[in-house]
Design a protein around this motif. Structure first.
Motif, PDB file in Angstrom:
ATOM      1  N   ALA A 121      -4.567   4.515   9.750  1.00  0.00           N
ATOM      2  CA  ALA A 121      -5.122   4.258   8.339  1.00  0.00           C
ATOM      3  C   ALA A 121      -6.492   3.503   8.430  1.00  0.00           C
ATOM      4  O   ALA A 121      -7.491   3.428   7.434  1.00  0.00           O
ATOM      5  CB  ALA A 121      -4.070   3.483   7.572  1.00  0.00           C
TER       6      ALA A 121
ATOM      7  N   MET B   6      -2.707   6.085   4.496  1.00  0.00           N
ATOM      8  CA  MET B   6      -3.850   5.979   3.776  1.00  0.00           C
ATOM      9  C   MET B   6      -4.164   7.156   2.924  1.00  0.00           C
ATOM     10  O   MET B   6      -5.302   7.684   2.969  1.00  0.00           O
ATOM     11  CB  MET B   6      -5.183   5.458   4.534  1.00  0.00           C
ATOM     12  CG  MET B   6      -6.328   4.961   3.771  1.00  0.00           C
ATOM     13  SD  MET B   6      -5.834   3.830   3.030  1.00  0.00           S
ATOM     14  CE  MET B   6      -5.395   2.279   4.074  1.00  0.00           C
TER      15      MET B   6
ATOM     16  N   GLU C 186      -5.574   4.357  -0.615  1.00  0.00           N
ATOM     17  CA  GLU C 186      -6.813   3.880  -0.754  1.00  0.00           C
ATOM     18  C   GLU C 186      -7.417   3.067  -1.967  1.00  0.00           C
ATOM     19  O   GLU C 186      -7.941   2.192  -1.620  1.00  0.00           O
ATOM     20  CB  GLU C 186      -7.556   5.213  -0.468  1.00  0.00           C
ATOM     21  CG  GLU C 186      -8.990   5.054  -0.513  1.00  0.00           C
ATOM     22  CD  GLU C 186      -9.888   6.394  -0.571  1.00  0.00           C
ATOM     23  OE1 GLU C 186     -11.105   6.531  -0.900  1.00  0.00           O
ATOM     24  OE2 GLU C 186      -9.187   7.371  -0.678  1.00  0.00           O
TER      25      GLU C 186
ATOM     26  N   PHE D 294      -9.672   4.521   6.478  1.00  0.00           N
ATOM     27  CA  PHE D 294     -10.444   3.595   5.508  1.00  0.00           C
ATOM     28  C   PHE D 294     -11.669   3.456   5.852  1.00  0.00           C
ATOM     29  O   PHE D 294     -12.661   3.459   5.036  1.00  0.00           O
ATOM     30  CB  PHE D 294      -9.736   2.277   5.285  1.00  0.00           C
ATOM     31  CG  PHE D 294     -10.135   1.620   4.202  1.00  0.00           C
ATOM     32  CD1 PHE D 294      -9.733   1.794   2.892  1.00  0.00           C
ATOM     33  CD2 PHE D 294     -11.099   0.596   4.347  1.00  0.00           C
ATOM     34  CE1 PHE D 294     -10.175   1.204   1.811  1.00  0.00           C
ATOM     35  CE2 PHE D 294     -11.465  -0.080   3.290  1.00  0.00           C
ATOM     36  CZ  PHE D 294     -10.944   0.130   2.016  1.00  0.00           C
TER      37      PHE D 294
ATOM     38  N   TYR E 212       0.918  -1.321  -0.046  1.00  0.00           N
ATOM     39  CA  TYR E 212       0.164   0.138   0.022  1.00  0.00           C
ATOM     40  C   TYR E 212       0.652   1.113  -0.090  1.00  0.00           C
ATOM     41  O   TYR E 212       0.766   2.266   0.814  1.00  0.00           O
ATOM     42  CB  TYR E 212      -1.069  -0.078   1.093  1.00  0.00           C
ATOM     43  CG  TYR E 212      -0.710   0.518   2.484  1.00  0.00           C
ATOM     44  CD1 TYR E 212      -1.232   1.513   3.279  1.00  0.00           C
ATOM     45  CD2 TYR E 212       0.134  -0.378   3.245  1.00  0.00           C
ATOM     46  CE1 TYR E 212      -1.078   1.759   4.174  1.00  0.00           C
ATOM     47  CE2 TYR E 212       0.365   0.064   4.536  1.00  0.00           C
ATOM     48  CZ  TYR E 212      -0.227   1.188   5.240  1.00  0.00           C
ATOM     49  OH  TYR E 212      -0.006   1.424   6.451  1.00  0.00           O
TER      50      TYR E 212
END
Length: 630
Positions: free
Chosen positions: A143, A108, A113, A147, A101
């Protein structure tokens, strides 16, 4: 119970060469994929549980690494938090996925994302997955909260270990966060607020477990404490493990307890507070922009063209009625009448009257406002498709594009007796195409030659694009939901609580304060078919759009509240047969619990749904040269 668990690791700095793996550990696969957001190669670690069968429902643990690490951290690191996650996953036979990621920093951001959404989508297609638990520590805990706040429909549980719920006030790692979010706090304040869970407590309807250290100076716990308090006040399922003596760490026992809390909550009945209204009625602020269909992206040129067409009488068969005759900005993009007068009328708003003996009486249904009509059908936690958005009081038409040309065909609204319904739109297009200025404007909006650009489809798309631009996303209620607790006064906040406790939210919830379903409230219309069921109207911008109800029969909000109070008794009689042959009212009315003493507070709350700063621009002239209604 089959579960899908999303795990995000924290800001841990252990190097990969410090990691050891026992021989008993399942084999790990290093998987690559092409990110849809930018075409780059990204990777994640995949571990399947013993006895895995792809056709059977399985749990999924997606473990995201911390600041400065990569996808291998939660797969191999022996520290307490990582070990607890792996042991938890092994105990419940979860699939285990740990993506990069956007290593080695993320927080994030937008691309991380998008990567996570893509991974979840692809794994859902590949495996039979169910619930999602988002968990992480430090950066990962942050994060996880971010999310879940962004995508509550994809998450059924959250565990945040030593994270922050407020990136607006958080001062750590400014360069990494700015790189992830596309700018600094000063440059992109809305992005930082958007990704701060503390501003979106209403979205955390799933179980949530948090850990925090009282002496943590890396990621101070203050925002987690505030978020916990907000959720407790709302009756949500939340656990906070606060260790005053600890700093920036969570013990193995606490990490496992947090995970177990969420897992155990899944097997328990939802608290009574959660049963008061369906999840799609969760209150949410209105987005800044109305979603657009793929085949009609909004552009400034389309909106400008649509505005001119909207105010131009050229669309009506006799060229004496425009869309603005019944939807005028002076009256909140409605008309201020109980029911509208189209063909054969003169004047504007409540002063509009019929010309003598024209044979076209007023229509039978109240003119709905066009403010936020681009959000019709939007409810919480569900995918939204503007191509099937319900229109009109009876939802008989789907999409703004189809709605935009329907009045042109209507005898009472814009057609009259000049032509048949079958050719009304075709003739309107022909009249528009006869104006050189319009041909050039259509060319600019749609990129086709002027001689080919004016079509029925383009006319509908321009009108729809303009109508989608009429949004009011900054009412006091929206600002309140985004975290500005001063946006609503004490009486309005009490009214919000009454609104929920009284059961109004059963039908009037979600971003638009409507479930967009049809209900029978004992008020039929005067049309030939005498329709009984009508769509729940939005409660936004009621102040400039009176009178109310589908027939415009109630002129004040107080009269509406009195009407519903009376229905509480009537509904019981119709449902149990005491009302003789009277049709049964909507059974949801039985859940209403209105009290006249609460009416002032309810009215104050409804006032907080008004946004006075809506677009009221009217053109000085229209290309046809026909007179405008001012």
């Amino acid at each position: 119970m089959a579960l899908m668990i999303l795990m995000l690791a924290g800001n841990f700095s252990g190097a990969r060469d410090q990691v050891t793996e026992t021989s008993a550990a399942p084999a790990l696969s290093d998987v690559s994929f092409t990110a849809k957001v930018d075409g780059t190669e990204q990777r994640y670690v995949l571990m399947l549980p013993a006895g895995f069968e792809a056709r059977q429902p399985h749990s999924l643990l997606v473990a995201l690494h911390g600041h400065g690490s990569d996808r291998w951290q939660f797969a191999k690191d022996p520290r307490d938090e990582c070990r607890a996650a792996r042991d938890f996953a092994t105990k419940h036979s979860f699939i285990y996925v740990s993506p990069d990621y956007r290593a080695k920093t993320s927080w994030m951001g937008l691309k991380a994302e998008a990567d996570l959404l893509q991974i979840l989508d692809e794994l859902s297609e590949r495996f039979h997955l169910d619930k999602v638990l988002v968990c992480g520590g430090s950066m990962g805990g942050t994060a996880a909260l971010t999310f879940a706040a962004l995508h509550p429909d994809r998450v059924q549980g959250v565990v945040a270990l030593n994270g922050t719920a407020n990136l607006v006030e958080f001062t750590g790692f400014p360069e990494a966060i700015a790189a992830s979010y596309g700018g600094t706090k000063a440059e992109r304040p809305d992005e930082y607020r958007k990704r701060s869970a503390e501003f979106w407590p209403e979205r955390f309807t799933m179980p949530l477990a948090l850990t925090a250290g009282g002496r943590d100076t890396v990621v101070p716990p203050d925002s987690l404490l505030r978020l916990t308090e907000k959720l407790k006040q709302q009756g949500r399922r939340v656990l906070l493990l606060l260790r005053p003596e600890l700093g920036h760490s969570t013990s193995y026992a606490d990490a496992l307890a947090a995970l177990d809390f969420v897992f155990d909550e899944w097997s328990r009945p939802v608290p009574d507070a959660g049963k008061l209204f369906p999840p799609e009625m969760r209150l949410e602020p209105l987005p800044a922009l109305a979603p657009e269909p793929k085949d009609n992206p909004t552009t400034a040129a389309k909106v400008a063209l649509g505005r001119l067409l909207f105010f131009d009488p050229i669309l009506s068969a006799a060229q004496d009625v425009s869309c603005a005759s019944c939807h005028h900005p002076r009256f909140g993009w409605a008309d201020g009448r109980a029911t509208p007068i189209g063909v054969g009328g003169t004047g504007l708003g409540p002063e509009r009257i019929l010309r003598a003996a024209n044979g076209f009486p007023p229509l039978t249904r109240n003119t709905p406002t066009l403010l936020n009509v681009g959000f019709n059908g939007l409810v919480a936690g569900c995918k939204y498709d503007p191509a099937v958005a319900p229109m009109f009081w009876d939802s008989r038409v789907e999409s703004l594009e189809r709605q935009a040309v329907t009045p042109i065909r209507s005898r009472e609204e814009m057609r009259g007796n000049v032509c048949s319904e079958a050719v009304a739109v075709e003739q309107a297009v022909r009249r528009v195409d006869g104006v050189a200025e319009y041909r050039n404007l259509f060319n600019k909006a749609f990129g086709q030659l002027p001689a080919e650009a004016v079509t029925a489809a383009h006319l509908a798309q321009a009108l729809a694009a303009f109508e989608r631009s009429l949004v009011t996303p900054d009412a006091p209620f929206d600002r309140f939901l985004r975290g500005d607790k001063q946006a609503m006064n004490e009486v309005q906040q009490r009214g919000l609580q009454v609104f929920q406790d009284a059961g109004c939210i059963q039908c009037h919830g979600g971003p638009m304060l409507s479930d967009y379903k049809l209900h029978f409230l004992a008020v039929s219309d005067d049309s030939a078919i005498g329709r009984r069921e009508f769509r729940t109207p939005t409660l936004r911008n009621l102040k400039p759009t009176a009178p109310y109800m589908h027939d415009g029969s109630l002129r004040t909000l107080r009269s509406v509240l009195v009407f519903y109070e009376a229905l509480m008794d009537a509904v019981s009689e119709t449902l149990d047969g005491r009302a003789g042959g009277t049709p049964a009212l909507d059974p949801l009315l039985k859940r209403l619990n209105l009290n006249a003493d609460d009416f002032p507070a309810l009215e104050a709350f409804l006032d907080a749904l008004n946004d006075d700063h809506f677009d009221q621009t009217t053109p000085d002239r229209v290309p046809s040269g026909l007179p405008l209604l001012k």
